[in-house]
Design a protein around this motif. Structure first.
Motif, PDB file in Angstrom:
ATOM      1  N   THR A  24       0.807  -1.222   0.000  1.00 46.24           N
ATOM      2  CA  THR A  24       0.000   0.000   0.000  1.00 46.24           C
ATOM      3  C   THR A  24       0.842   1.275   0.000  1.00 46.24           C
ATOM      4  O   THR A  24       0.293   2.358  -0.148  1.00 46.24           O
ATOM      5  CB  THR A  24      -0.929   0.014   1.232  1.00 46.24           C
ATOM      6  N   SER A  25       2.139   1.143   0.154  1.00 43.68           N
ATOM      7  CA  SER A  25       3.003   2.326   0.176  1.00 43.68           C
ATOM      8  C   SER A  25       3.456   2.689  -1.234  1.00 43.68           C
ATOM      9  O   SER A  25       3.472   1.847  -2.137  1.00 43.68           O
ATOM     10  CB  SER A  25       4.209   2.067   1.073  1.00 43.68           C
ATOM     11  N   ASN A  26       3.792   3.960  -1.406  1.00 39.22           N
ATOM     12  CA  ASN A  26       4.296   4.459  -2.682  1.00 39.22           C
ATOM     13  C   ASN A  26       5.789   4.721  -2.555  1.00 39.22           C
ATOM     14  O   ASN A  26       6.228   5.402  -1.627  1.00 39.22           O
ATOM     15  CB  ASN A  26       3.578   5.749  -3.084  1.00 39.22           C
ATOM     16  N   TYR A  39      12.626   4.269   2.280  1.00 40.10           N
ATOM     17  CA  TYR A  39      11.247   4.100   1.803  1.00 40.10           C
ATOM     18  C   TYR A  39      10.518   3.218   2.816  1.00 40.10           C
ATOM     19  O   TYR A  39      10.799   2.036   2.937  1.00 40.10           O
ATOM     20  CB  TYR A  39      11.263   3.499   0.402  1.00 40.10           C
ATOM     21  N   GLY A  40       9.580   3.807   3.551  1.00 37.80           N
ATOM     22  CA  GLY A  40       8.784   3.070   4.531  1.00 37.80           C
ATOM     23  C   GLY A  40       7.776   2.177   3.834  1.00 37.80           C
ATOM     24  O   GLY A  40       6.889   2.657   3.130  1.00 37.80           O
ATOM     25  N   LEU A  41       7.914   0.878   4.024  1.00 40.92           N
ATOM     26  CA  LEU A  41       7.070  -0.116   3.358  1.00 40.92           C
ATOM     27  C   LEU A  41       5.836  -0.415   4.203  1.00 40.92           C
ATOM     28  O   LEU A  41       5.942  -0.629   5.405  1.00 40.92           O
ATOM     29  CB  LEU A  41       7.860  -1.402   3.140  1.00 40.92           C
ATOM     30  N   THR A  42       4.681  -0.435   3.557  1.00 45.93           N
ATOM     31  CA  THR A  42       3.452  -0.843   4.228  1.00 45.93           C
ATOM     32  C   THR A  42       2.678  -1.779   3.303  1.00 45.93           C
ATOM     33  O   THR A  42       2.765  -1.683   2.083  1.00 45.93           O
ATOM     34  CB  THR A  42       2.549   0.354   4.605  1.00 45.93           C
ATOM     35  N   GLN A  69      10.632  -1.982   8.830  1.00 41.91           N
ATOM     36  CA  GLN A  69       9.958  -2.168   7.536  1.00 41.91           C
ATOM     37  C   GLN A  69      10.276  -1.011   6.595  1.00 41.91           C
ATOM     38  O   GLN A  69       9.391  -0.399   5.990  1.00 41.91           O
ATOM     39  CB  GLN A  69       8.454  -2.353   7.721  1.00 41.91           C
ATOM     40  N   THR A  70      11.569  -0.748   6.456  1.00 40.77           N
ATOM     41  CA  THR A  70      12.049   0.344   5.621  1.00 40.77           C
ATOM     42  C   THR A  70      13.089  -0.182   4.639  1.00 40.77           C
ATOM     43  O   THR A  70      13.991  -0.926   5.020  1.00 40.77           O
ATOM     44  CB  THR A  70      12.676   1.455   6.481  1.00 40.77           C
ATOM     45  N   GLN A  99       6.383  -5.238  -5.938  1.00 42.14           N
ATOM     46  CA  GLN A  99       6.287  -3.846  -6.398  1.00 42.14           C
ATOM     47  C   GLN A  99       7.616  -3.550  -7.087  1.00 42.14           C
ATOM     48  O   GLN A  99       8.678  -3.744  -6.500  1.00 42.14           O
ATOM     49  CB  GLN A  99       6.062  -2.904  -5.218  1.00 42.14           C
TER      50      GLN A  99
END
Length: 103
Positions: A24-26, A39-42, A69-70, A99
């Motif tokens: 869900t992260s960009n 980049y914070g991953l979600t 989670q980065t 992704q």
């Protein structure tokens, strides 16, 4: 010697109903010279399974900090230009999604 019992709830999930996680992260697509990349991953998972991130493809030195989670990277002086990156989100029931982007 005494005896003790304890009831423990156990959630059973059929693998047949497992859906893949959704990232869900960009991604951060650019950084300035001498800056570190972060980049914070979600991700979300319909069954609320835990999601683990991993790096499928990326420039030398890029890694996933699983605790935060980065996605992290400190480019070297000779690393200029665009690099292909592939991040994978996986749940314990073999549901995976990726992704892909350039940074």
């Amino acid at each position: 010697g005494g005896e003790a019992t304890q009831d423990v709830p156990i959630r059973v999930v059929s693998q047949a109903t497992n859906t893949t996680p959704r990232i869900t992260s960009n991604p951060v697509l650019a950084i300035r010279d001498d800056d570190a990349y972060a980049y914070g991953l979600t991700a979300s998972d319909a069954e609320r399974d835990p999601v683990l991130f991993s790096l499928d493809k990326g420039p030398l030195g890029m890694w996933v900090d699983v605790e935060s989670q980065t996605l992290r990277w400190q480019p070297r002086d000779d690393q200029e230009g665009a690099f292909e990156v592939g991040v994978r989100a996986s749940d314990p029931f073999l549901g995976t999604t990726t992704q892909s982007f350039f940074v």
